[in-house]
Design a protein around this motif. Structure first.
Motif, PDB file in Angstrom:
ATOM      1  N   VAL A  55     -40.057 -57.093  88.581  1.00  0.00           N
ATOM      2  CA  VAL A  55     -39.577 -57.283  89.955  1.00  0.00           C
ATOM      3  C   VAL A  55     -40.649 -56.815  90.931  1.00  0.00           C
ATOM      4  O   VAL A  55     -41.024 -55.642  90.936  1.00  0.00           O
ATOM      5  CB  VAL A  55     -38.272 -56.480  90.188  1.00  0.00           C
ATOM      6  N   LEU A  56     -41.124 -57.760  91.736  1.00  0.00           N
ATOM      7  CA  LEU A  56     -42.124 -57.427  92.747  1.00  0.00           C
ATOM      8  C   LEU A  56     -41.389 -57.065  94.035  1.00  0.00           C
ATOM      9  O   LEU A  56     -40.576 -57.845  94.534  1.00  0.00           O
ATOM     10  CB  LEU A  56     -43.046 -58.626  92.980  1.00  0.00           C
ATOM     11  N   VAL A  57     -41.646 -55.861  94.539  1.00  0.00           N
ATOM     12  CA  VAL A  57     -40.926 -55.398  95.727  1.00  0.00           C
ATOM     13  C   VAL A  57     -41.908 -54.908  96.777  1.00  0.00           C
ATOM     14  O   VAL A  57     -43.068 -54.614  96.471  1.00  0.00           O
ATOM     15  CB  VAL A  57     -39.957 -54.241  95.377  1.00  0.00           C
ATOM     16  N   GLN A  58     -41.410 -54.800  98.005  1.00  0.00           N
ATOM     17  CA  GLN A  58     -42.214 -54.150  99.034  1.00  0.00           C
ATOM     18  C   GLN A  58     -42.278 -52.663  98.699  1.00  0.00           C
ATOM     19  O   GLN A  58     -41.278 -52.065  98.305  1.00  0.00           O
ATOM     20  CB  GLN A  58     -41.601 -54.379 100.416  1.00  0.00           C
ATOM     21  N   ASN A  59     -43.437 -52.083  98.874  1.00  0.00           N
ATOM     22  CA  ASN A  59     -43.658 -50.687  98.502  1.00  0.00           C
ATOM     23  C   ASN A  59     -43.163 -49.783  99.630  1.00  0.00           C
ATOM     24  O   ASN A  59     -43.917 -49.399 100.506  1.00  0.00           O
ATOM     25  CB  ASN A  59     -45.155 -50.488  98.230  1.00  0.00           C
ATOM     26  N   ARG A  60     -41.848 -49.504  99.637  1.00  0.00           N
ATOM     27  CA  ARG A  60     -41.283 -48.715 100.711  1.00  0.00           C
ATOM     28  C   ARG A  60     -40.180 -47.793 100.198  1.00  0.00           C
ATOM     29  O   ARG A  60     -39.640 -48.007  99.117  1.00  0.00           O
ATOM     30  CB  ARG A  60     -40.695 -49.590 101.822  1.00  0.00           C
ATOM     31  N   ALA A  61     -39.839 -46.817 101.029  1.00  0.00           N
ATOM     32  CA  ALA A  61     -38.823 -45.844 100.643  1.00  0.00           C
ATOM     33  C   ALA A  61     -37.490 -46.553 100.402  1.00  0.00           C
ATOM     34  O   ALA A  61     -37.125 -47.474 101.121  1.00  0.00           O
ATOM     35  CB  ALA A  61     -38.660 -44.800 101.742  1.00  0.00           C
ATOM     36  N   GLY A  62     -36.792 -46.129  99.369  1.00  0.00           N
ATOM     37  CA  GLY A  62     -35.430 -46.608  99.157  1.00  0.00           C
ATOM     38  C   GLY A  62     -35.300 -47.858  98.319  1.00  0.00           C
ATOM     39  O   GLY A  62     -34.187 -48.232  97.943  1.00  0.00           O
ATOM     40  N   VAL A  63     -36.423 -48.529  98.028  1.00  0.00           N
ATOM     41  CA  VAL A  63     -36.313 -49.797  97.297  1.00  0.00           C
ATOM     42  C   VAL A  63     -35.761 -49.581  95.895  1.00  0.00           C
ATOM     43  O   VAL A  63     -34.885 -50.320  95.437  1.00  0.00           O
ATOM     44  CB  VAL A  63     -37.687 -50.505  97.217  1.00  0.00           C
ATOM     45  N   LEU A  64     -36.247 -48.545  95.231  1.00  0.00           N
ATOM     46  CA  LEU A  64     -35.796 -48.298  93.864  1.00  0.00           C
ATOM     47  C   LEU A  64     -34.292 -48.017  93.847  1.00  0.00           C
ATOM     48  O   LEU A  64     -33.571 -48.483  92.958  1.00  0.00           O
ATOM     49  CB  LEU A  64     -36.577 -47.120  93.266  1.00  0.00           C
ATOM     50  N   ALA A  65     -33.816 -47.290  94.857  1.00  0.00           N
ATOM     51  CA  ALA A  65     -32.380 -46.992  94.928  1.00  0.00           C
ATOM     52  C   ALA A  65     -31.585 -48.282  95.100  1.00  0.00           C
ATOM     53  O   ALA A  65     -30.535 -48.460  94.484  1.00  0.00           O
ATOM     54  CB  ALA A  65     -32.102 -46.034  96.082  1.00  0.00           C
TER      55      ALA A  65
END
Lengths: 183, 584
Positions: free
Chosen positions: A18-28
């Motif tokens: 999963v490619l995500v924006q590298n920002r706070a809270g994404v993993l949650a």
């Protein structure tokens, strides 16, 4: 490395990259989608990609295909998720890192060192009563190594969870999920 | 161009630039800085009595306008009070922006006064949420929020703003459309349906002998009511409108079968069950529609038009999935079908199906046992009279329970955006604040809120807001002194063992309570008082009116598909049961 990854293990496991924006809270956001449905994440690895604005999350999950399809669609709905690929274990290379501290008296230490050498592992630290080794490789290889170490008495063990990329042969190996981006 | 302003000024200016004309809110410690520039803004602020009210008002506003409703509240308990409206808006795909105050960034995570993890708590009840980390981010985050809330499948977006981000100076910059899109690389909703899928759908439609148009809230969200009518008339196909889609197709139209589902009418339910093709436009095969999924419309092929790809195959696997905006897709469908017909193709003969459907309609009209002299007032009768006497264009809002089902069954909806209710979450207490929001947005319309006595007691305090802010709504409380729907289930499925459902016939005194809140209070106890009371209520336009109807507590909502059963097991009104075999 000449090792061939063992790709036949755990057929019910699915690997999502999963490619995500590298920002706070994404993993949650990502993990709560699994938690809400009561699906346990088998392993998880997260780190920035070649572009520091994005991170790649590699999720191994033990779930039937039908609910997985729904989870993947729900993941797409997260605003911070940019792309999802399901990696076919037969068409990907997988790696994992393990560190283990084994209780071993100095007279038996040689056996563990030998074992580590056979597996192409490393000796990270040596104490009077224990030794810390590391091994990087396919998850199956790590399983075998762990099993053998168990006989000596494992004090502490840590595995990273696997990371995976598609194999570089013939056509494209990733299976991007259909339907593009969600609303 | 390096104008320096505070984060709070930037927030209010950003809202102005997003064309916000009304904010529903209640100030407190952490959001205080935002309330100061609000004094200098043309935006109208409606001061609520409880934050939940602000949320539902924002929803009501959004329901009737299609524009996002905006709620502004402080941190901690205010944020937790917003959880219900956020979840409600999320379930019903209502565009809404909620701005919450937060403790200063330096205090986050220290269990500071009125601190809570707002983004953590609201993560699963919002389409998206953001914690602002510096004043400079505010304009972009506001623009992103409005973009996300109003495009694709609409939904609520929450912005959590720490107090220091409101107080700090920032360099004003209003992001361009390109900057917004670039900042959201993972968000590209697909609105245009796949043309090959649309052709396949058109093919199925022309070949179907027993088609039904299954219309959901997505048609309203897409402003597609006119297009839908064109399609329905083109293919001469019966239409069912779900609870979220009442008004999307006129109830008076000969093709309209009304509401399907757990308390839908027998014809709508049965037509879906027997159909060979369900054309699902913006509906989601909700459990209240399908009943037991394995026995739902067993012979029907499925065309599913939905802007949210995650709805495709979630409950029922479609034969033709079309991801896209309902209006754009229906327009394409109409065009494609017209072309096929022009090329000499013909639609299958559906006349036998149509006459079968009309047969059901004749046999099974919506029915209740009329009042006998001396008997308690029937709630359905009140609804019929409310509708009969309602000025043209009246907007109806409802709470959740029996009165909600009676409203949907016995009101006749003729135009879109005249029905506001809590469909997915089923939030008791929704109607009064939602009605206030609707009235603020459409001051030209009469707004009736139909409520139960249980619901009324959950949010009635917002009538004080209505009085003070001069927002005259009308409330019909169907008082049966019970939690009526729960009572109905206990009567039918728990051997009449009534557990904790009896409220009180006399308490509260709804008339006095209404008067205490600055409203006119009227009590109605007998059928002959119904019309005069409603006429009086309709004539009062300078303040809110509460009409308490003392109604029959034993009245149940029929038809009913019991939970866990299939739609073929629908229970009809006892007086219609002898005709059951007509539904075979």
């Amino acid at each position: 490395m000449s090792m061939t990854p063992n790709t036949t293990s755990m057929p019910s496991h699915h690997i999502l990259s999963v490619l995500v924006q590298n920002r706070a809270g994404v993993l949650a956001r990502v993990s709560s989608l699994f938690a809400r449905r009561g699906y346990n994440i088998f392993s998880l690895a997260v780190a920035p990609t070649e572009d520091p604005d994005f991170s790649r999350i590699t999720i191994v999950v033990d779930v039937e295909s039908a609910p997985l399809e729904q989870i993947v669609k729900q993941l797409f709905k997260l605003i911070d998720v940019v792309k999802i690929s399901e990696l076919d274990p037969r068409r990907s290379v997988e790696r994992e890192l393990m560190m283990a501290t084994v209780r071993v008296a100095s007279e038996d230490r040689g056996q563990v060192v030998e074992l580590a050498n056979i597996f192409e592992g490393k000796i990270l630290a040596v104490g009077t009563e224990a030794i810390t080794v590391s091994l990087e490789g396919s998850p199956d290889k790590l399983d075998d190594f762990e099993e053998l170490l168990r006989g000596y008495g494992i004090v502490e063990l840590q595995r990273t969870g696997r990371v995976a990329l598609p194999k570089l042969d013939k056509e494209a190996r990733t299976r991007p999920h259909k339907n593009g981006k969600a609303s | 161009m390096t104008e320096q302003i505070t984060g709070a000024q930037a927030l209010i200016r950003a809202l102005e630039l997003e064309n916000v004309d009304t904010i529903f809110g209640l100030p407190g410690g952490c959001i205080l800085p935002a309330y100061d520039p609000l004094l200098d803004s043309h935006i109208r602020h409606i001061l609520v009595r409880h934050e939940q009210g602000a949320g539902h008002m924002a929803e009501g506003y959004a329901h009737v306008t299609g524009r996002p409703g905006v709620a502004l509240v402080t941190s901690g308990p205010a944020a937790t009070n917003m959880v219900t409206p956020l979840c409600d808006a999320y379930m019903d795909s209502i565009p809404m922006i909620c701005i919450t105050g937060q403790v200063p960034t330096s205090a986050i995570g220290t269990d500071a006064f009125q601190e809570c993890d707002t983004v953590g708590i609201t993560r699963s009840v919002t389409k998206h949420n953001e914690l602002v980390m510096s004043a400079d981010e505010i304009p972009l985050i506001v623009r992103q929020a409005f973009h996300i809330a109003t495009t694709g499948r609409p939904g609520p977006v929450l912005i959590d703003v720490p107090k220091d981000c409101l107080q700090n100076m920032m360099t004003w910059h209003w992001p361009t459309d390109e900057e917004v899109l670039e900042s959201l690389p993972g968000y590209r909703p697909n609105t245009k349906g796949h043309s090959r899928m649309i052709k396949e759908a058109a093919r199925l439609i022309l070949d179907s002998k027993q088609p039904v148009l299954y219309v959901g809230g997505g048609v309203l969200k897409a402003r597609a009511a006119d297009t839908l009518r064109e399609l329905a008339e083109l293919i001469n196909t019966p239409v069912v409108t779900t609870l979220m889609a009442r008004g999307a197709f006129p109830d008076s139209h000969p093709l309209c079968l009304g509401m399907p589902g757990m308390h839908g009418n027998a014809t709508a339910i049965t037509a879906m069950q027997k159909s060979d093709l369900l054309i699902n436009l913006g509906a989601r095969f909700d459990d209240r529609i399908t009943g037991k999924v394995s026995t739902f419309a067993p012979d029907a092929k499925i065309i599913h038009v939905d802007i949210d790809p995650a709805e495709q195959g979630k409950v029922r696997r479609p034969d033709v999935p079309i991801v896209g905006d309902c209006r754009l897709v229906i327009e394409e469908l109409v065009k494609t079908i017209k072309e096929m017909l022009a090329n000499g193709e013909v639609q299958a003969d559906i006349s036998a199906w149509k006459s079968r459907v009309s047969g059901w309609q004749e046999q099974f009209p919506m029915y209740y046992s009329p009042n006998e002299p001396g008997e308690a007032l029937k709630p359905q009768f009140c609804l019929e009279k409310l509708h009969e006497l309602a000025p043209a264009g009246t907007i109806l809002c409802s709470g959740v329970g029996q009165h909600q089902m009676f409203s949907s069954q016995f009101w006749k909806f003729e135009e879109p955006y005249t029905w506001v209710n809590s469909g997915g979450l089923g939030t008791m207490g929704f109607s009064i604040p939602a009605a206030i929001g609707a009235k603020v947005a459409r001051p030209d319309r009469t707004v009736w809120a139909v409520d139960g006595d249980g619901c009324f007691q959950m949010t009635a305090q917002e009538l004080v807001t209505a009085s003070v802010e001069r927002i005259p709504i009308k409330v019909a409380v169907l008082n049966n002194s019970y939690l009526g729907m729960v009572r109905q289930w206990q009567e039918m499925f728990y051997d009449e063992r009534y557990s904790e459902v009896y409220l009180s016939p006399e308490l509260p005194d709804f008339v006095k309570w209404a008067e205490a809140m600055g409203c006119v209070g009227i009590r109605v106890e007998s059928p002959e008082e119904v019309e005069p009371a409603i006429a009086l209520a309709n004539s009062i336009n300078d303040r809110s009116v509460v009409v308490e109807f003392r109604v029959d507590a034993g009245e149940k909502v029929f038809p009913m598909v019991p939970a866990g059963f299939g739609n073929d097991d629908v229970l009809l009104h006892p007086n219609q049961n002898d005709r059951r075999e007509f539904l075979r």
